[in-house]
Structures are given as C-alpha cells and as structure tokens.
Design a protein around this motif. Structure first.
Motif, PDB file in Angstrom:
ATOM      1  N   CYS A 267      38.987  33.545  32.413  1.00 17.59           N
ATOM      2  CA  CYS A 267      39.205  33.903  33.761  1.00 17.59           C
ATOM      3  C   CYS A 267      37.824  33.695  34.515  1.00 17.59           C
ATOM      4  O   CYS A 267      36.740  33.507  33.842  1.00 17.59           O
ATOM      5  CB  CYS A 267      39.334  35.302  34.132  1.00 17.59           C
ATOM      6  N   THR A 381      48.290  42.399  33.639  1.00 18.46           N
ATOM      7  CA  THR A 381      47.083  42.009  33.491  1.00 18.46           C
ATOM      8  C   THR A 381      45.889  42.276  34.580  1.00 18.46           C
ATOM      9  O   THR A 381      45.035  42.574  34.263  1.00 18.46           O
ATOM     10  CB  THR A 381      47.169  40.322  33.325  1.00 18.46           C
ATOM     11  N   TYR A 382      46.600  42.107  35.835  1.00 20.54           N
ATOM     12  CA  TYR A 382      45.549  42.560  36.907  1.00 20.54           C
ATOM     13  C   TYR A 382      45.583  43.694  37.511  1.00 20.54           C
ATOM     14  O   TYR A 382      44.315  44.385  37.616  1.00 20.54           O
ATOM     15  CB  TYR A 382      45.763  41.351  38.043  1.00 20.54           C
ATOM     16  N   ARG A 387      45.031  43.276  29.921  1.00 19.67           N
ATOM     17  CA  ARG A 387      44.875  41.714  29.881  1.00 19.67           C
ATOM     18  C   ARG A 387      45.323  41.408  28.526  1.00 19.67           C
ATOM     19  O   ARG A 387      45.935  40.508  28.004  1.00 19.67           O
ATOM     20  CB  ARG A 387      43.610  41.105  29.936  1.00 19.67           C
ATOM     21  N   TYR A 516      46.391  35.491  46.097  1.00 21.91           N
ATOM     22  CA  TYR A 516      46.154  35.254  44.762  1.00 21.91           C
ATOM     23  C   TYR A 516      45.213  34.233  44.244  1.00 21.91           C
ATOM     24  O   TYR A 516      45.017  33.202  44.642  1.00 21.91           O
ATOM     25  CB  TYR A 516      47.608  35.163  44.154  1.00 21.91           C
ATOM     26  N   SER A 522      39.650  39.287  38.273  1.00 22.37           N
ATOM     27  CA  SER A 522      40.348  40.490  39.070  1.00 22.37           C
ATOM     28  C   SER A 522      40.679  39.883  40.316  1.00 22.37           C
ATOM     29  O   SER A 522      40.595  38.676  40.601  1.00 22.37           O
ATOM     30  CB  SER A 522      39.361  41.493  39.322  1.00 22.37           C
ATOM     31  N   GLN A 523      41.823  40.405  40.849  1.00 20.95           N
ATOM     32  CA  GLN A 523      42.157  40.029  42.109  1.00 20.95           C
ATOM     33  C   GLN A 523      42.094  41.001  43.257  1.00 20.95           C
ATOM     34  O   GLN A 523      41.478  41.948  43.315  1.00 20.95           O
ATOM     35  CB  GLN A 523      43.844  39.884  42.023  1.00 20.95           C
ATOM     36  N   ASN A 528      46.871  43.186  44.449  1.00 17.14           N
ATOM     37  CA  ASN A 528      47.386  44.500  43.586  1.00 17.14           C
ATOM     38  C   ASN A 528      48.466  45.203  44.167  1.00 17.14           C
ATOM     39  O   ASN A 528      49.476  45.579  43.583  1.00 17.14           O
ATOM     40  CB  ASN A 528      46.032  45.426  43.192  1.00 17.14           C
TER      41      ASN A 528
END
Length: 591
Positions: A267, A381-382, A387, A516, A522-523, A528
């Motif tokens: 990532c 995951t986010y 994850r 996205y 991270s987002q 989210n």
C-alpha cells in the motif's frame, strides 16, 4: 397334441415361463380329474398374464406345429411380456448408483468455486493489484455481469438446436468449453505488462470466461433430466448436487482467500502522514518503489497461484463428470406433444402474477447480499482496518451459510416458506447496523460474519424452494400449456445476474466519486462512509423493501397445499386415462 396343449397351457402359465416344460402326461387323452380341472380353466383372458397364455393357446389350436412355435419363438417379446420379468429390467435402467450421483454432483463445483472467488475478490484485485481506475473497474464489473446474464438464454437456445452425437447432446458443450474456460479464468488474474489497454484486457477475458462457464453450467443444469427416467433418482441426484455446490462456495473462498492472504498486499502511505513526519517527496517515492518491487509482485503471483489451483479443480471436476455420468437419449422423448413457442411461453410466464411478485422480492434481497459480497473485503481492509483478516472473515460467512442450510430446510417445512423468508433474511439486519455504528472490533466483525452467513443460507435456499410452487400454480391456471419450466428458472437467473452487475458497477463507481485511492494504506473519510453505506445502510434498506414486496406474494401454505392436492388429482386422472388407453391397446395387440 395341439388340443391337449391348449387345454393345459393356462394352468402351466402360472409357473415362470422361462423354466416351464411340458408335463409328461400332456400327451395322454384321459387325465382323469386333472383333465377336468384344466377344462374349467380354458376361458378368455381376464388379465395380461392369462392373455399371453390364451394367445399362445389360439396359435396351438390353429394347428401350428412344434416347429412353427419354435421358429416363431415361444418367448417372443410381442406376445409374452410378463410383468415379473420386465420390472427388474426397468428398475435397473432408471436406477442411479451412488457413484453416478457423486460424479454428477461434482460437476456443479466449478461454477460455484469460480463464481465465489470472482464475487469476493475481483473488485479489490482490480483496484489494488491491477491498479485500475475505479471508473474502469466499475465498467468491467457491470458489463461482465450483464453479459453473463445475456448469455444464459443464448446458450440455452443454441443447445436446443444441437444434434445428438456419440457423446450426447449436452456433454460435448461441457467437455469442449472446459479448457478454454480455465485459460480465460487464469488470464483474468494475470496483470499484463502493457501501459495501455488494461481495461480492455480484463473486460475481454472476463466476458469470455462468463460465456464459457455458461456453456458449462447451462448444459450441466439441463443434464438432470437426462441422467435417469425416474423422478426419485433425479431428485436424489439434485440433493447431492446442492450439497457439493454449497461446499464449492466454501472451497472457493478458502482457496482464494488463504493463498492471497499469506502475502502482504502493498500500500501507499497517505502523503499527509508523510508530511507530518517531515518526509520529503523523494523519501515518499523511495517508499513507494520499495513497496512495489517487493510485495506487489508477490501479491500478483499469489493471485495467479490461486487461479491455477482453481483451474486445476475445474478440469478435475469436468473429467469426473464426463467419465462418471452417461447422458441417456431416451429421456429426450419427455416433451410436450404441442410445444409452445418461446415468446408465447415468455408472455404467459411474465403475466403470471405470483412469479412477478416473487421475482421482485428476491431481486431486492439478492441485490442487498450482492452489495455486501462485493464490498465486504474493502470494508474489512480499509474501514475496519483488518487488512490481514478479511479472508478469514469471508470464510466465516461461507462456513456459517453451509452449516445452516439444513436448519433452514427443516424450518421452512415446519413453519412455512413465507415465515422462513421473513425470519431468515431479516436476521442479518441488526448485525449489519451494529457493524456500522461501533468502532473497529474483530469479535463483533466475526459475529456479523456468522449472522450474515445465516441470512445468506436462507437467501440461497428459499428462491429455489419457492419457484416450484409458482410453477405448480401456473400449471393449474394453464393446464393446456406445458414445458415452461426452463423459462421460469432462466429468467430468475437472468434478473439476478443483471442485478449483480448493476450493484457492483454502482458501488465501484460510487467509490470513485468518493475519492478512492488505489493501493492506499488508508482511504479518505468519504470513502469509509461510502463503504459503510454499501455494506450496512443500503443492504438493510433493500432487505426491508424486498420483505414488503413479499407481503404481496399470494402463495401461502394453505394455497400451496390446495395446489398440491389439485395437481395430485390431475396427475392421477391423467395416469388412469393413460393406463386405460394402454390396456385397450395391449388387449388389441394380444387378440
């Protein structure tokens, strides 16, 4: 000799014909009391067994000698058809061995294994491994599923036009589509080393695979009617098939999830986080290069290894199916005398109110669970930050669904199908709301996964259990129109697959609008929030809407019992008419 034999034969025919021999006294003129008894038994036939003997007596009384009888054949099939001799032959012809049922059931695994792997992992693969733009990923998912929906009736039409071959009519489609389907499936999980055209690569091979797997699954589904002429044997084989298909969903999730989960997906850290630590852009670039050259290659290899394992299972199941199951041509004769055209049948089916209401209800509930399936990996995951745990959470969902299917089968027979719909499908809503409201908690997430699996089991089982009730209701309202079962099932699958494509396309597109970031560690908060809406608020709203539509579904348990009794009376009446016609024809052939 002929007269004596004619008088004796009705008595002798009560013994098995294959072991019967003329008694030693048959050539004597006077046989005393035994002769008088045989005279009393010389009368026209009252049943089939006596009719066979009577017909043979007539031949002997005409003066046919022993030579003519021998040359014509004492056991000629057109004259002598004892029920005791014919029944074992029929039973052995329609009986299926356990090995044949298991081989047939194994053929249903490839469709479920590949479908489960694509449903759970394709979206996150396109975004984080293939590094496609979310807009292009949404096009691939939507067009691929929509094309899959269109290919079902097309393949069914072409199969109906296929002529019979040495391998059968359906088996060649299964055999010859398998290698090409495995190749296209593997290429879906391969990242091409090209700077342009990646979107067309995945779209092309995704559509090709959907077409080829349809060429496998549609004839496999139709093979049920061609493996045995006995309804009980077909039902038993279907039970074997459903068990293997449910296990196939677990196997697909386990293989794909566990192989991919062993590798840490790389990532890219948030630039704001790096700037807070006084890192320069050069440092950030070095970090990105380190991530990509190491972990990203391992992740891509892991996806290809999983695709290779699943492809091997696909080929193995196809080989077992083709070797262990024989397609019987005699079953093709089970057709309507006056078949209705496809479009006339479609018009009748679409005008049947219970079918439309059932399809509408399940369309919204299926859409809810497809949104959950397609976005749950990204959500874990986010949004939740698990994850390295998302593949185990997905496995918990499928194991829960597998273990609770027998419970829902018992529940719907005990309390009714509409009650099972309300309780089974709605049972996941409190947990879906809970997982969106609380902060990241692994225990609560597993609880939600188990509860979602319970509802998934109900959503998986109930449509296939309620569609036959709609078909029975249709048969009672249209007794002169037959052969529409395929339209009922195929268009339910068509609407379900099309809804799946719409849900995945809209959800991926909404992630693009929310900002996205491909391969981000991270987002943004908007992403989210969007994921929470896609796995919580939207499924709950769709479930509620679907359950409200089920209130309009008219076939309850009382109506289902009435329909079943009416159909049973109708079948008995048709059977008695057919039996009387058969007896008349048989008596005429004997005379």
């Amino acid at each position: 000799f002929s007269v004596a034999t004619a008088r004796l034969l009705p008595f002798a025919c009560q013994r098995p014909l294959l072991t019967w021999r003329f008694p030693p006294f048959c050539c004597k003129r006077g046989a005393g009391p035994r002769e008088e008894k045989k005279k009393e038994q010389f009368h026209p036939p009252k049943n089939r067994k006596e009719g066979d003997c009577f017909a043979f007596s007539l031949l002997m009384a005409k003066g046919e000698g022993a030579e003519s009888v021998s040359s014509a054949g004492l056991l000629q099939q057109s004259i002598l058809k004892p029920e005791e001799l014919m029944r074992p032959k029929r039973e052995s012809k329609g009986k299926l061995s356990i090995c044949s049922k298991v081989c047939y059931a194994i053929g249903g695994a490839p469709y479920q294994i590949t479908g489960c792997a694509l449903g759970f992992f394709l979206q996150i693969y396109l975004l984080d491994v293939a590094q496609l733009d979310p807009f292009y990923a949404s096009i691939i998912l939507f067009v691929g599923r929509a094309w899959d929906a269109v290919t079902d009736p097309l393949v069914g039409f072409f199969i109906s036009k296929t002529s019979w071959s040495r391998l059968g009519r359906l088996m060649p489609w299964i055999i010859f589509s398998t290698p090409f389907a495995v190749i296209s499936y593997f290429l879906i999980w391969f990242v091409p080393d090209i700077s342009w055209g990646q979107m067309m690569w995945y779209l092309f091979f995704y559509c090709i695979f959907q077409t080829l797997v349809t060429c496998f699954h549609v004839p496999y589904s139709a093979l049920t009617m061609f493996i045995s002429s006995e309804q009980s044997e077909r039902d038993s084989a279907t039970a074997y098939r459903m068990t293997v298909e449910v296990l196939g969903t677990v196997l697909g999730t386990a293989i794909q999830g566990q192989i991919v989960g062993k590798v840490d997906t790389p990532c890219i850290a948030d630039p704001l986080l790096l700037s807070m630590t006084n890192s320069s852009s050069v440092v950030m670039e070095e970090v990105n290069v380190t991530h990509e050259t190491g972990s990203l290659t391992d992740t891509r290899n892991a996806y290809m290894i999983a695709a290779g394992v699943i492809g091997g299972i696909y080929i193995l199941c196809a080989v077992v199916l083709s070797v262990g199951v024989k397609e019987k041509r005699a079953s093709i004769e089970l057709q309507s005398d006056e078949p209705v055209s496809f479009f006339q049948g479609l018009k009748l089916v679409m005008n049947h109110s219970p079918y439309i209401k059932l399809i509408a209800g399940f369309l919204f509930t299926s859409l809810a669970f497809m949104l959950l399936e397609g976005n749950f990996a990204l959500f874990c995951t986010y949004t939740l930050g698990f994850r390295n745990e998302f593949q185990n959470i997905l496995l918990a969902i499928m194991l829960s669904a597998t273990l609770t299917i027998p419970f829902w089968q018992w529940f719907l027979t005990r309390f009714g199908k509409k009650t099972a719909v309300y309780i089974g499908i709605s049972s996941a809503t409190p947990f879906l709301i809970l997982v969106a409201l609380i902060k990241s908690n692994l225990i609560v997430t597993y609880m939600v996964a188990v509860a979602a699996g319970i509802s998934v089991a109900a959503a998986f089982l109930l449509p296939w259990s309620m569609l036959p009730d709609v078909i029975d209701d249709f048969k009672l309202q249209h007794p002169d129109s037959a052969g529409h079962e395929a339209i009922f099932f195929s268009f339910y699958v068509f609407f379900t697959k099309f809804a799946s494509g719409v849900s995945l396309g809209i959800s991926t597109l909404s992630l693009d609008f929310a900002g996205y970031k491909t391969r981000g560690c991270s987002q943004p908060e908007r992403v989210n929030l969007t994921l929470k809406l896609l796995v919580s608020a939207a499924p709950v709203a769709l479930i509620i809407l679907g359950l409200l539509l089920f209130k309009l579904y008219p076939i309850d348990e009382e109506r289902r019992r009435k329909n079943r009794k009416a159909l049973q009376d109708l079948r008995e009446e048709e059977s008695s008419n057919s039996s009387s016609e058969s007896d008349s024809t048989e008596l005429a052939s004997i005379v």
